[in-house]
Design a protein around this motif. Structure first.
Motif, PDB file in Angstrom:
ATOM      1  N   PHE A  34       0.824  -1.191   0.000  1.00 11.50           N
ATOM      2  CA  PHE A  34       0.000   0.000   0.000  1.00 11.50           C
ATOM      3  C   PHE A  34       0.866   1.252   0.000  1.00 11.50           C
ATOM      4  O   PHE A  34       1.940   1.284   0.588  1.00 11.50           O
ATOM      5  N   HIS A  35       0.366   2.307  -0.654  1.00 12.69           N
ATOM      6  CA  HIS A  35       1.078   3.584  -0.642  1.00 12.69           C
ATOM      7  C   HIS A  35       0.073   4.721  -0.555  1.00 12.69           C
ATOM      8  O   HIS A  35      -1.046   4.642  -1.066  1.00 12.69           O
ATOM      9  N   GLN A 207      -5.109   5.591   0.700  1.00 14.97           N
ATOM     10  CA  GLN A 207      -4.110   4.806  -0.009  1.00 14.97           C
ATOM     11  C   GLN A 207      -4.649   4.154  -1.268  1.00 14.97           C
ATOM     12  O   GLN A 207      -5.859   4.058  -1.478  1.00 14.97           O
ATOM     13  N   GLN A 208      -3.705   3.730  -2.095  1.00 12.37           N
ATOM     14  CA  GLN A 208      -3.987   2.896  -3.252  1.00 12.37           C
ATOM     15  C   GLN A 208      -3.163   1.621  -3.132  1.00 12.37           C
ATOM     16  O   GLN A 208      -2.181   1.567  -2.392  1.00 12.37           O
ATOM     17  N   SER A 209      -3.584   0.588  -3.889  1.00  7.23           N
ATOM     18  CA  SER A 209      -2.876  -0.678  -3.829  1.00  7.23           C
ATOM     19  C   SER A 209      -3.167  -1.482  -5.084  1.00  7.23           C
ATOM     20  O   SER A 209      -4.214  -1.307  -5.721  1.00  7.23           O
ATOM     21  N   THR A 229      -7.968  -3.959  10.805  1.00 10.53           N
ATOM     22  CA  THR A 229      -7.550  -2.986   9.807  1.00 10.53           C
ATOM     23  C   THR A 229      -8.219  -3.318   8.483  1.00 10.53           C
ATOM     24  O   THR A 229      -8.229  -4.475   8.064  1.00 10.53           O
ATOM     25  N   SER A 230      -8.788  -2.309   7.850  1.00 14.64           N
ATOM     26  CA  SER A 230      -9.470  -2.519   6.579  1.00 14.64           C
ATOM     27  C   SER A 230      -9.286  -1.289   5.713  1.00 14.64           C
ATOM     28  O   SER A 230      -8.925  -0.210   6.188  1.00 14.64           O
ATOM     29  N   TRP A 231      -9.532  -1.470   4.414  1.00 18.23           N
ATOM     30  CA  TRP A 231      -9.453  -0.373   3.451  1.00 18.23           C
ATOM     31  C   TRP A 231     -10.847  -0.207   2.841  1.00 18.23           C
ATOM     32  O   TRP A 231     -11.363  -1.106   2.172  1.00 18.23           O
TER      33      TRP A 231
END
Length: 505
Positions: A34-35, A207-209, A229-231
């Motif tokens: 992830f960034h 973030q993007q991944s 933890t989740s996106w």
């Protein structure tokens, strides 16, 4: 939970472990995939009528193999304006020791526009056993009813503020608006444990991944002592979840892709769940059933967790580790000390939903089994002999002692349920305990449940699955209790504990 009995090898109790594994979400190796990216110019805030979706599907992967799916849908209520119906389903299917394990859940939550809970109905199916939980929320609290195998109970949980269902933990931040640093706190009704806990959430990053499309908020959630933890995107849709250092994954899929697990899991011969739960030791125990004294150092137990101590088990914290000594025959000066002796004995004679000792089916069978016994010890021996001869040891999950009596088969927790119900009905104070026990075939400890009965003034450890009276000293107790909520503290230990054997006799 992976449970062990020495008569038939390993038995499995995956229901609790998998449910808790799915909530033990951690950042894991997040930095690798992830960034951070720039935030959108304006922070969006959604109300339920403006959500850009009505449903989504997710696939669940454990150690590279698909084991299940989940489905979420939301729509306005036809009968109550200003209310919404949230329906969810989840299914898990995996193999352990050549046995198929199947767990499914279907839920219905009726929520208000602010997502607070009004009515609910949940159904759990485990290996053919079914549990239904239903109720409503009002000013007096959460009214909860449970039903399984014609065993019905009702209770009211008092609350000080509005309560939300677990199905809205992603929607809540979207409705209240998300920005980096935003925090949220609210009370949630947990259907697995039928209890209330405060959820605390924080937005950590945007973030993007390569693992999902688009951008998402990285969110940390604290829930029942665990961190998730989740996106999630701005509308509250979970794009990706990672647990257990990347061993457990969940991500958005199409309905077809999500349900493909039915074929894949039936073909999957991988038993990574066993490997994950097994606590290996450098020093093997060749005949654990003969061990009368065991001294160990346990690592990985949280600083805020207190190991239970009594006459047979004495534990002392040493820095971040815990030093425990378990004895089958404790010295005289230890007898009478420890957990349970400062609590009313009548508590361990009570009839509960899980252990309905006053149910006519339980009471009549207990009376029949113990009719020729003249002492409590003889009663216990009769109960253990009956269980050994009449309840098959199979990896079948159950909800109550009645499920075991009617089905005539169970794994170790089911054996503990039925033994405890019989013992209490026979007037013997008895409690269910859970922890770890050594499995010689796997050269390590596995999670297990057994019982303790008060006989002639002393609490005696008894393993109804293996008919041990008393249990050998490799039974290390972590918690006491028969309800699902009592298992919550143990959930965070799975995959984290280490054991060093110091001495054994």
């Amino acid at each position: 939970m992976i449970l062990f009995n020495r008569n038939i090898g390993l038995q499995s109790r995956i229901h609790t472990a998998l449910l808790f594994m799915l909530v033990l979400l951690s950042a894991g190796c997040a930095g690798r995939y992830f960034h951070d990216v720039s935030l959108p110019q304006a922070s969006e805030r959604y109300d339920l009528s403006s959500l850009p979706y009505t449903e989504y599907w997710s696939g669940i992967i454990f150690n590279g193999s698909k084991i299940g799916f989940s489905h979420f849908s939301i729509k306005p209520s036809r009968d109550l304006p200003g209310h919404y119906e949230i329906r969810s389903e989840a299914a898990l299917h995996l193999r352990i020791l050549m046995a198929d394990k199947k767990v499914s859940m279907v839920s219905y939550d009726l929520v208000r526009e602010d997502l607070s809970l009004k009515e609910f109905q949940y159904r759990y199916d485990m290996d053919g056993s079914r549990l239904e939980i239903y109720g409503s929320c009002d000013q007096e609290g959460v009214r909860v009813s449970k039903e399984s195998n014609n065993n019905v109970s009702a209770d009211i949980i008092e609350v000080a503020s509005r309560v939300y269902p677990g199905s809205v933990v992603y929607l809540y931040p979207a409705v209240h608006g998300m920005e980096i640093g935003s925090r949220y706190s609210y009370d949630v009704f947990d259907s697995e444990s039928q209890s209330i806990d405060t959820v605390r959430q924080k937005i950590l990053a945007y973030q993007q991944s390569d693992l999902f499309e688009g951008s998402a908020f990285k969110m940390e959630t604290q829930y029942f002592g665990q961190k998730m933890t989740s996106w999630i995107d701005a509308s509250g849709k979970p794009l990706f979840e990672m647990a257990l250092g990347g061993i457990l994954l969940s991500g958005l899929e199409s309905e077809t892709e999500a349900k493909r697990y039915l074929l894949e899991s039936s073909m999957n011969k991988d038993e990574s769940l066993l490997d994950f739960c097994l606590i290996r030791t450098a020093r093997p125990i060749e005949q654990p059933e003969k061990v009368t004294c065991l001294e160990v150092i346990i690592s990985g137990i949280g600083d805020d967790f207190a190991m239970p101590c009594d006459a047979g088990q004495v534990c002392v914290r040493q820095g971040s580790d815990v030093h425990c000594t378990v004895r089958v025959n404790p010295p005289d000066e230890e007898v009478g000390r420890g957990a349970g002796h400062d609590r009313p004995v009548d508590e361990y004679l009570m009839s509960t939903y899980t252990v309905p000792c006053q149910d006519e089916r339980i009471a009549s069978k207990a009376a029949e089994i113990t009719k020729d016994a003249s002492t409590d010890l003889e009663k216990v021996e009769s109960l253990l002999a009956w269980l050994k001869g009449n309840i098959r040891k199979e990896p079948v999950d159950v909800f109550t002692a009645l499920d075991v009596l009617e089905g005539e088969k169970a794994e170790c927790q089911g054996h503990a349920y039925l033994y405890t119900a019989f013992a209490r009905s026979a007037g013997i104070p008895t409690r269910i305990v859970s922890g770890i026990v050594y499995a010689a075939d796997f050269k390590g400890f596995l999670y297990h449940s057994w019982a303790e009965s008060l006989i002639d003034g002393s609490w005696i450890s008894i393993d109804p699955t293996t008919s041990q009276l008393p249990s050998d000293a490799t039974h290390i107790k972590l918690i006491e209790g028969e309800s699902m909520s009592s298992l919550v503290p143990m959930a965070g230990m799975i995959g984290k504990l280490g054991i060093e054997i110091v001495e054994l006799k």
